[in-house]
Design an enzyme around this catalytic site. Structure first.
Site, PDB file in Angstrom:
ATOM      1  N   LYS A  41       0.808  -1.171   0.039  1.00  0.00           N
ATOM      2  CA  LYS A  41       0.405  -0.287  -0.097  1.00  0.00           C
ATOM      3  C   LYS A  41       0.930   1.385  -0.130  1.00  0.00           C
ATOM      4  CE  LYS A  41      -4.141  -2.827   2.416  1.00  0.00           C
ATOM      5  NZ  LYS A  41      -4.664  -2.369   3.366  1.00  0.00           N
ATOM      6  N   GLN A  85      -4.259  -0.892   9.649  1.00  0.00           N
ATOM      7  CA  GLN A  85      -4.217  -2.071   9.181  1.00  0.00           C
ATOM      8  C   GLN A  85      -4.516  -3.377  10.458  1.00  0.00           C
ATOM      9  OE1 GLN A  85      -2.912  -2.746   5.662  1.00  0.00           O
ATOM     10  NE2 GLN A  85      -3.522  -5.134   6.963  1.00  0.00           N
ATOM     11  N   ASP A 111     -10.473   2.966   4.491  1.00  0.00           N
ATOM     12  CA  ASP A 111     -10.990   1.996   4.193  1.00  0.00           C
ATOM     13  C   ASP A 111     -12.564   1.310   4.553  1.00  0.00           C
ATOM     14  OD1 ASP A 111      -9.120  -0.480   4.257  1.00  0.00           O
ATOM     15  OD2 ASP A 111      -8.622  -0.501   6.180  1.00  0.00           O
TER      16      ASP A 111
END
Ligand code: NAD
Length: 294
Positions: A41, A85, A111
């Protein structure tokens, strides 16, 4: 290709605002898979001209440290997107992840896990949607797979993949069936699908008997196999994936059995299918968040 398409938008934002779009990734602990995802990412954002920042916390960090990091990033004007994460270290407790997602400024929630963004998705007026299902939709649309009026069956009802996937397909006028571990006669339900999405986390679970001939199959699952016997069960002698396993000592496989290739009209590979699309959507969401905030 998507990442290249987004580069001019990144450049336009940067010249208008005098700073690049910024993403901060919070990584607690040393989960090997998370380390790889986060690296991908950050690299993708960096290559696209964004500012990508890693906030690392020790595996033994207190849960409040994660919340403190999020609070700091929420008020940092140069940070447009925040991503924590998963999974958080198990010591942080069962509800830790949702509590963190709840704490992220919804405008920076790249997200798409904050309840406000989930609610907007339900009402089909979303701006930030979970990256993996968004990537699956992008993949289907770019492949020219018709969605309106088609029957989409999704296996897996998680908040991060299955449920948002169902909503995205519903908003594209598909008829959607959402299956899970208590679904009765799952292969028969799956066989009804024109589009079958597997997001379970069980290697090779979806066998050919789940698939209507010609159906489009999207394999979201990723499992790392490290036992030769498991690899040999899935791939016949001489198969290139066996050689790959021998060279690397492990092999990434999806939820879809290799035999499905014979039946499906189209099938996404693992690795190299949904994964890279997810990364591209992290970039796109960061850009969207930056543009919306500006
Ligand atoms: P999860 O464990 O949260 O959810 C799994 C779902 O599968 C559950 O809803 C459960 O009901 C269903 N399930 C489990 N066993 C089942 C069974 N026997 N029959 C039918 N349904 C069953 O997992 P998740 O976070 O949604 O992830 C699913 C998979 O996708 C994992 O392999 C994960 O690694 C992968 N994943 C990939 C990406 C990517 O970028 N490619 C991103 C996220 C997740």
């Amino acid at each position: 290709m998507i990442r290249a398409e987004l580069r001019p938008r990144v450049a336009a934002f940067t010249s208008r605002r005098g700073r690049p779009p910024g993403l901060a990734v919070v990584l607690a602990g040393h989960n090997p898979a998370s380390e790889i995802y986060v690296r991908h990412k950050l690299r993708a954002l960096d290559e696209a001209g964004c500012r990508a920042q890693l906030v690392r916390l020790d595996a033994a960090a207190a849960f409040t440290e994660v919340l403190d990091a999020v609070a700091r990033l929420n008020t940092d004007g140069a940070v447009d997107g925040i991503l924590v994460q998963s999974p958080l270290p198990t010591e942080m407790g069962a509800g830790a992840e949702q509590r963190v997602f709840d704490a992220i400024d919804p405008a920076k929630d790249v997200d798409g896990f904050h309840p406000s963004n989930v609610g907007l998705l339900v009402q089909n007026r979303s701006s930030l949607v979970a990256c993996t299902p968004l990537g699956c939709l992008e993949l289907l649309e770019r492949a020219g797979i018709p969605l309106a009026g088609r029957h989409a069956v999704i296996i897996g009802r998680s908040n991060i993949v299955g449920k948002p996937m169902a909503l995205l397909l519903l908003h594209r006028d598909a008829t959607v069936t959402l299956c899970h571990s208590r679904t009765v006669d799952l292969p028969a339900v799956a066989r009804e699908a024109d589009i079958l999405v597997a997001a379970i986390g069980r290697p090779a679970f979806v066998t050919a008997e789940f698939v209507k001939p010609g159906a489009t199959v999207v394999d979201v699952g990723i499992t790392r196999l490290d036992q030769a016997s498991e690899v040999e069960r899935l791939f016949p002698a001489g198969h290139p994936r066996r050689r790959q396993f021998q060279a690397n000592g492990s092999l990434l496989v999806g939820d879809v059995h290799p035999d499905v290739e014979e039946v499906a009209g189209a099938l996404t590979p693992v690795p190299g299918g949904v994964g890279p699309l997810t990364i591209a959507m992290v970039l796109r969401n960061t850009l969207t968040a930056a543009e919306n905030r500006a």
